[in-house]
Design a protein around this motif. Structure first.
Motif, mmCIF file in Angstrom:
data_model
loop_
_atom_site.group_PDB
_atom_site.id
_atom_site.type_symbol
_atom_site.label_atom_id
_atom_site.label_comp_id
_atom_site.label_asym_id
_atom_site.label_seq_id
_atom_site.Cartn_x
_atom_site.Cartn_y
_atom_site.Cartn_z
ATOM 1 N N ASP A 127 77.203 48.620 61.617
ATOM 2 C CA ASP A 127 78.482 49.286 61.888
ATOM 3 C C ASP A 127 78.245 50.765 62.208
ATOM 4 O OD1 ASP A 127 81.018 50.328 62.011
ATOM 5 O OD2 ASP A 127 81.676 49.500 60.096
ATOM 6 N N TYR B 253 78.501 57.503 62.061
ATOM 7 C CA TYR B 253 79.305 58.541 62.701
ATOM 8 C C TYR B 253 80.053 59.368 61.651
ATOM 9 C CZ TYR B 253 83.005 60.680 65.467
ATOM 10 O OH TYR B 253 83.873 61.583 66.036
ATOM 11 N N ALA B 254 80.698 58.691 60.708
ATOM 12 C CA ALA B 254 81.437 59.388 59.650
ATOM 13 C C ALA B 254 80.503 60.263 58.819
ATOM 14 C CB ALA B 254 82.166 58.379 58.768
ATOM 15 N N PHE C 126 80.315 53.109 62.898
ATOM 16 C CA PHE C 126 81.290 54.059 62.381
ATOM 17 C C PHE C 126 80.804 54.764 61.122
ATOM 18 C CE2 PHE C 126 84.681 55.310 59.520
ATOM 19 C CZ PHE C 126 85.315 56.251 60.311
ATOM 20 N N ASN C 127 80.141 54.053 60.248
ATOM 21 C CA ASN C 127 79.679 54.659 58.996
ATOM 22 C C ASN C 127 78.676 55.782 59.249
ATOM 23 O OD1 ASN C 127 81.262 52.944 57.338
ATOM 24 N ND2 ASN C 127 79.755 51.326 57.595
ATOM 25 N N TYR D 225 78.621 53.499 71.546
ATOM 26 C CA TYR D 225 79.599 54.066 70.618
ATOM 27 C C TYR D 225 80.032 55.425 71.171
ATOM 28 C CZ TYR D 225 82.057 54.832 66.261
ATOM 29 O OH TYR D 225 83.048 55.040 65.326
ATOM 30 N N THR E 253 80.337 59.294 69.767
ATOM 31 C CA THR E 253 79.123 60.063 69.479
ATOM 32 C C THR E 253 78.884 61.172 70.495
ATOM 33 O OG1 THR E 253 78.140 58.036 68.618
ATOM 34 C CG2 THR E 253 76.633 59.842 69.102
#
Length: 108
Positions: free
Chosen positions: A19, A24-25, A21-22, A52, A55
């Protein structure tokens, strides 16, 4: 920078490494106080999850802030092309606007 949130995100990454997103966060948690660490995570995303789109803006911006103009230019251009390929007009506009601002800064 919120250490509890960082620990939670690291746990999420361990549990769901696929994933983006994790990661990125996590990069965004480091963005202001530890930009070098944030850039490492953003570069990881570019390598492991090149589609993604979120980014690209932050990676290019950080590279520009650190004086890597050619790296920033490459990432802006790749992000714009990806946004076009994904037919994401809002991202095309945002990345293009940021890229023009970046180019204008170079003119001074």
């Amino acid at each position: 920078m919120n250490n509890n949130r960082i620990q939670l995100l690291l746990q999420f990454i361990e549990e769901q490494p696929e994933d983006p997103f994790n990661v990125y966060a996590l990069a965004m948690e480091y963005r202001d106080e530890q930009p070098d660490q944030a850039l490492l995570y953003l570069k990881q995303l570019l390598a492991e999850h090149p589609t993604y789109l979120a980014t690209y803006y932050h990676a290019a911006s950080l590279l520009a802030e650190q004086g890597d103009r050619s790296g920033a230019e490459e990432i802006y251009e790749r992000g714009i092309e990806l946004a076009k390929a994904q037919k994401n007009e809002k991202a095309v506009q945002e990345l293009s606007r940021a890229y023009r601002t970046f180019q204008d800064d170079d003119d001074y």
